[in-house]
Design a protein around this motif. Structure first.
Motif, PDB file in Angstrom:
ATOM      1  N   TYR A   1      -2.186   9.472  73.408  1.00 12.15           N
ATOM      2  CA  TYR A   1      -1.607   9.014  72.153  1.00 12.15           C
ATOM      3  C   TYR A   1      -0.081   9.083  72.155  1.00 12.15           C
ATOM      4  N   ASP A   2       0.476  10.104  72.791  1.00 14.02           N
ATOM      5  CA  ASP A   2       1.932  10.258  72.769  1.00 14.02           C
ATOM      6  C   ASP A   2       2.642   9.175  73.583  1.00 14.02           C
ATOM      7  N   ARG A   3       1.896   8.368  74.312  1.00 15.62           N
ATOM      8  CA  ARG A   3       2.476   7.275  75.084  1.00 15.62           C
ATOM      9  C   ARG A   3       2.474   5.956  74.332  1.00 15.62           C
ATOM     10  N   LEU A   4       1.859   5.928  73.166  1.00 16.59           N
ATOM     11  CA  LEU A   4       1.823   4.693  72.382  1.00 16.59           C
ATOM     12  C   LEU A   4       3.226   4.350  71.880  1.00 16.59           C
ATOM     13  N   THR A   5       3.627   3.121  72.088  1.00 17.87           N
ATOM     14  CA  THR A   5       4.965   2.704  71.652  1.00 17.87           C
ATOM     15  C   THR A   5       4.927   1.730  70.492  1.00 17.87           C
ATOM     16  N   MET A   6       3.774   1.145  70.223  1.00 15.22           N
ATOM     17  CA  MET A   6       3.684   0.184  69.121  1.00 15.22           C
ATOM     18  C   MET A   6       3.590   0.911  67.786  1.00 15.22           C
ATOM     19  N   PRO A   7       3.981   0.247  66.710  1.00 12.93           N
ATOM     20  CA  PRO A   7       3.833   0.866  65.389  1.00 12.93           C
ATOM     21  C   PRO A   7       2.348   1.071  65.067  1.00 12.93           C
ATOM     22  N   VAL A   8       2.045   2.236  64.547  1.00 14.30           N
ATOM     23  CA  VAL A   8       0.675   2.559  64.169  1.00 14.30           C
ATOM     24  C   VAL A   8       0.678   2.971  62.705  1.00 14.30           C
ATOM     25  N   GLU A   9      -0.155   2.344  61.930  1.00 10.82           N
ATOM     26  CA  GLU A   9      -0.322   2.677  60.520  1.00 10.82           C
ATOM     27  C   GLU A   9      -1.675   3.340  60.334  1.00 10.82           C
ATOM     28  N   ILE A  10      -1.682   4.511  59.761  1.00 13.11           N
ATOM     29  CA  ILE A  10      -2.912   5.247  59.464  1.00 13.11           C
ATOM     30  C   ILE A  10      -3.054   5.290  57.946  1.00 13.11           C
ATOM     31  N   ILE A  11      -4.200   4.889  57.464  1.00 13.19           N
ATOM     32  CA  ILE A  11      -4.485   4.901  56.026  1.00 13.19           C
ATOM     33  C   ILE A  11      -5.655   5.834  55.808  1.00 13.19           C
ATOM     34  N   HIS A  12      -5.505   6.752  54.861  1.00 13.70           N
ATOM     35  CA  HIS A  12      -6.596   7.704  54.638  1.00 13.70           C
ATOM     36  C   HIS A  12      -6.651   8.094  53.169  1.00 13.70           C
ATOM     37  N   GLY A  13      -7.838   8.044  52.612  1.00 10.23           N
ATOM     38  CA  GLY A  13      -8.037   8.502  51.245  1.00 10.23           C
ATOM     39  C   GLY A  13      -8.110  10.012  51.193  1.00 10.23           C
ATOM     40  N   ASP A  14      -7.390  10.607  50.253  1.00  8.93           N
ATOM     41  CA  ASP A  14      -7.392  12.076  50.192  1.00  8.93           C
ATOM     42  C   ASP A  14      -8.661  12.642  49.562  1.00  8.93           C
ATOM     43  N   ALA A  15      -9.551  11.761  49.098  1.00  3.03           N
ATOM     44  CA  ALA A  15     -10.840  12.208  48.565  1.00  3.03           C
ATOM     45  C   ALA A  15     -11.979  11.879  49.528  1.00  3.03           C
ATOM     46  N   ASP A  16     -11.640  11.572  50.771  1.00  4.72           N
ATOM     47  CA  ASP A  16     -12.639  11.244  51.782  1.00  4.72           C
ATOM     48  C   ASP A  16     -13.366  12.520  52.213  1.00  4.72           C
ATOM     49  N   THR A  17     -14.659  12.592  51.943  1.00  2.23           N
ATOM     50  CA  THR A  17     -15.453  13.745  52.360  1.00  2.23           C
ATOM     51  C   THR A  17     -16.270  13.440  53.612  1.00  2.23           C
ATOM     52  N   ILE A  18     -16.279  12.191  54.055  1.00  3.33           N
ATOM     53  CA  ILE A  18     -17.008  11.806  55.264  1.00  3.33           C
ATOM     54  C   ILE A  18     -16.197  12.208  56.495  1.00  3.33           C
ATOM     55  N   VAL A  19     -14.933  11.849  56.495  1.00  5.22           N
ATOM     56  CA  VAL A  19     -13.990  12.237  57.557  1.00  5.22           C
ATOM     57  C   VAL A  19     -12.746  12.783  56.846  1.00  5.22           C
ATOM     58  N   PRO A  20     -12.717  14.075  56.577  1.00  5.45           N
ATOM     59  CA  PRO A  20     -11.590  14.642  55.830  1.00  5.45           C
ATOM     60  C   PRO A  20     -10.243  14.386  56.512  1.00  5.45           C
ATOM     61  N   MET A  21      -9.243  14.142  55.695  1.00  3.41           N
ATOM     62  CA  MET A  21      -7.910  13.800  56.183  1.00  3.41           C
ATOM     63  C   MET A  21      -7.346  14.850  57.128  1.00  3.41           C
ATOM     64  N   HIS A  22      -7.563  16.130  56.824  1.00  4.45           N
ATOM     65  CA  HIS A  22      -6.977  17.186  57.664  1.00  4.45           C
ATOM     66  C   HIS A  22      -7.601  17.234  59.062  1.00  4.45           C
ATOM     67  N   ILE A  23      -8.783  16.676  59.219  1.00  3.63           N
ATOM     68  CA  ILE A  23      -9.454  16.694  60.523  1.00  3.63           C
ATOM     69  C   ILE A  23      -8.974  15.559  61.420  1.00  3.63           C
ATOM     70  N   HIS A  24      -8.730  14.395  60.839  1.00  4.55           N
ATOM     71  CA  HIS A  24      -8.378  13.245  61.666  1.00  4.55           C
ATOM     72  C   HIS A  24      -6.958  12.752  61.427  1.00  4.55           C
ATOM     73  N   ALA A  25      -6.698  12.188  60.284  1.00  2.00           N
ATOM     74  CA  ALA A  25      -5.414  11.512  60.056  1.00  2.00           C
ATOM     75  C   ALA A  25      -4.216  12.444  60.214  1.00  2.00           C
ATOM     76  N   GLU A  26      -4.299  13.634  59.642  1.00  2.69           N
ATOM     77  CA  GLU A  26      -3.152  14.548  59.712  1.00  2.69           C
ATOM     78  C   GLU A  26      -2.940  15.099  61.119  1.00  2.69           C
ATOM     79  N   GLU A  27      -3.982  15.167  61.912  1.00  2.00           N
ATOM     80  CA  GLU A  27      -3.833  15.567  63.313  1.00  2.00           C
ATOM     81  C   GLU A  27      -3.351  14.395  64.159  1.00  2.00           C
ATOM     82  N   LEU A  28      -3.893  13.228  63.906  1.00  2.00           N
ATOM     83  CA  LEU A  28      -3.516  12.032  64.660  1.00  2.00           C
ATOM     84  C   LEU A  28      -2.031  11.716  64.512  1.00  2.00           C
TER      85      LEU A  28
END
Length: 122
Positions: free
Chosen positions: A54-81
């Motif tokens: 991931y640290d080699r990616l040079t293109m712009p990456v947009e991550i969208i995450h709902g803070d009420a997502d209980t299926i894939v909590p934000m702190h597990i995926h988006a905030e780490e990514l």
């Protein structure tokens, strides 16, 4: 199936007719359930391998995450990514669940536009 669809979209409601449109009955077939379980079981090594780059990616990456997502909590995926992507941006959608592409489509369109602009395409 209806309660599963509702849980995936929560706290927003699922779009009218969504379950019928995606063919939820197909997911209940034994072969589909088996294939899904196999994919989930085999996914982790692939994710680990990709994440190491991931640290080699040079293109712009947009991550969208709902803070009420209980299926894939934000702190597990988006905030780490976002920590691993040098040219990433994280948009937190207050009160949104797991399906912002359906419940907040303009936020998704805006993210695509931002990525395109950051890439010099707009």
């Amino acid at each position: 199936m209806q309660s599963s669809v509702e849980a995936i979209f929560a706290p927003q409601p699922a779009p009218e007719g969504y379950a019928e449109h995606i063919g939820t009955g197909l997911t209940l077939r034994r072969s589909a359930s088996r294939a899904n379980a196999q994919q989930v079981h085999q996914l982790r090594p692939h994710v680990v391998e990709m994440a190491a780059q991931y640290d080699r990616l040079t293109m712009p990456v947009e991550i969208i995450h709902g803070d009420a997502d209980t299926i894939v909590p934000m702190h597990i995926h988006a905030e780490e990514l976002i920590k691993d992507i040098p040219n990433g941006a994280l948009t937190r959608l207050p009160g949104m669940g797991h399906m912002p592409q359906h419940t907040a489509p303009q936020a998704v369109v805006d993210a695509i536009d931002r990525a395109a602009a950051r890439a010099g395409l707009r």
